[in-house]
Design a protein around this motif. Structure first.
Motif: not given
Length: 232
Positions: A159-166, A193-194, A220-223
């Motif tokens: 997941w994206r590092r910028t999405d702390p709730e992921a 970044e991830a 949301e945020g999972v890549t």
């Protein structure tokens, strides 16, 4: 040794082909890399080599005067079982944290052993070994299907590092299917970044794997994610 001796060798070789084909058919049916022909060739080669070893007195070489030839077919058996290890290693592979092909490798090793038994003329033992091998591969598999199914799955999620709730949402989804799950690996990827984590979980039921994939996909945020069942 001449052509008149061939009938004595036919039955062991035919038995080896039949045993190898029977075991190989089960592996072929399961879609394994080493299947019908491979198991036949392994069993036949083992039988041929053992036949050669037990017929050492007919080999074309002249012993030195005053010497006595002592035949030891067990050396051939040791050599065959050692060499078959290289072929067994070829069917074992790793996918993520999962190891696949161990059962097929074991079946190849057993097939070589059965070929040696037929080559040595131990038909009763060879037939017994074949029957027991098929019982392990087929009958025990049917028994295991009747038991509650607990499939071990390696779950890899990024997941994206910028999405702390992921991360918390991913952990909640994984905990919902297996509270005793184990964390295997933590990684920072894509130049920082991830975040990627790997869990090992036990799933019950055929639809659980698909449901888990759908839940991870909806976060949301999972890549990226990968679910790798540890089936052999």
């Amino acid at each position: 040794m001449d052509l008149t001796d061939l009938p004595d060798f036919v039955l062991p070789l035919v038995a080896a082909v039949a045993a190898g084909g029977l075991i190989g058919f089960e592996r072929e049916w399961r879609g394994r890399a080493a299947g019908f022909r491979t198991h036949i060739l392994v069993c036949l080669a083992s039988a041929l080599l053992m036949e050669a070893a037990v017929s050492q007195g007919a080999w074309r070489f002249a012993p030195l005067a005053g010497t006595e030839i002592v035949s030891d077919p067990t050396r051939m058996a040791h050599g065959v079982l050692t060499g078959i290890g290289f072929l067994c290693a070829g069917v074992i592979f790793r996918a993520g944290f999962s190891i696949h092909g161990l059962t097929t490798a074991a079946s190849l090793w057993l097939t070589a052993s059965i070929g040696l038994l037929f080559g040595a003329g131990l038909f009763a033992l060879g037939v017994t070994g074949t029957a027991l091998t098929m019982a392990v591969l087929v009958v025990l598999r049917l028994v295991s299907k009747g038991l509650p199914q607990h499939d071990v799955v390696d779950v890899e999620v990024a997941w994206r590092r910028t999405d702390p709730e992921a991360e918390a949402r991913v952990e909640a989804v994984v905990d919902a299917v297996d509270r005793s799950r184990r964390d295997d690996r933590f990684e920072l990827t894509d130049g920082g970044e991830a975040v990627r984590r790997t869990f090992r979980v036990k799933l019950t039921g055929d639809g659980t794997l698909k449901a888990l994939a759908a839940q991870l996909r909806a976060i949301e945020g999972v890549t990226a994610y990968r679910l790798d069942p540890r089936n052999d």
